[in-house]
Design a protein around this motif. Sequence first.
Motif, PDB file in Angstrom:
ATOM      1  N   ILE A   1      60.441  42.478  77.198  1.00  0.00           N
ATOM      2  CA  ILE A   1      61.759  42.657  75.891  1.00  0.00           C
ATOM      3  C   ILE A   1      60.963  41.693  74.351  1.00  0.00           C
TER       4      ILE A   1
ATOM      5  N   GLU B   1      61.569  42.482  71.645  1.00  0.00           N
ATOM      6  CA  GLU B   1      62.373  41.868  70.866  1.00  0.00           C
ATOM      7  C   GLU B   1      64.126  41.793  71.120  1.00  0.00           C
ATOM      8  N   GLY B   2      64.904  40.491  70.404  1.00  0.00           N
ATOM      9  CA  GLY B   2      66.338  40.480  70.498  1.00  0.00           C
ATOM     10  C   GLY B   2      67.082  41.022  70.254  1.00  0.00           C
TER      11      GLY B   2
ATOM     12  N   ALA C   1      68.460  44.945  71.227  1.00  0.00           N
ATOM     13  CA  ALA C   1      66.739  44.747  71.947  1.00  0.00           C
ATOM     14  C   ALA C   1      65.802  45.719  71.758  1.00  0.00           C
TER      15      ALA C   1
ATOM     16  N   SER D   1      68.974  37.750  74.803  1.00  0.00           N
ATOM     17  CA  SER D   1      68.310  38.475  74.508  1.00  0.00           C
ATOM     18  C   SER D   1      67.238  38.187  73.281  1.00  0.00           C
TER      19      SER D   1
ATOM     20  N   ILE E   1      62.644  36.771  74.844  1.00  0.00           N
ATOM     21  CA  ILE E   1      61.524  37.397  74.651  1.00  0.00           C
ATOM     22  C   ILE E   1      60.779  37.290  75.018  1.00  0.00           C
TER      23      ILE E   1
END
Length: 201
Positions: free
Chosen positions: A139, A141-142, A146, A175, A179
């Motif tokens: 991950i 970016e949330g 995301a 999310s 990250i």
Amino acid sequence: MRDGRRADLILAPNATGWRVSLKGGASSADGAGAAADCELQAEGPLHGQTITANVVPFEGTDLSVSAQDLAARPAHVTVSLASASATVATDFAGCGVGANLSGRYVRADRVANTAKTPLSPGTSVADLAAAYPDARLRIVEGYPWARFALRQGDRQVAVLTFDGENEELADGRNSMQAIGAVVGWSALKPGLHVAKVEAAP
């Protein structure tokens, strides 16, 4: 499945995990004595590279199974995924003599070439999981949408964005707070499709 017996396996995401559909299992070599094709429907979650599913009531073209049937004789299916194949094992006893749905299944021509499955807008999580079962997602970016870096082994393949808000992952995590976490396909909500593909940095 084509090793002496013909059968089809279809995997589709649903609200609780995955729907497993199997149909066939008879051998054409049996001629007039061939058993009628068998079929079953099952549902269950994906853990790692294996779907563990319970047979559910269904009405099929070759046979039907009721909740009462399953209460008397419950049945299960496991589907172990590999890059271009799946191995199915089931204890379902509703098939006619000579029909067997357990075995190794090879991906159909429409998705066999991963150069055609791939990473393009509209591709479902199900197709991605089947084409890249051993891949991991980091991950990057949330919220609100995301972004996930798709990795195979030590190689980063692409960065994917999906067509739904991913503030909450399928396992309930946020999310934004996750990250940097590395997850599998089961962490994604099963109804998502690819909305954007970016080249790996």
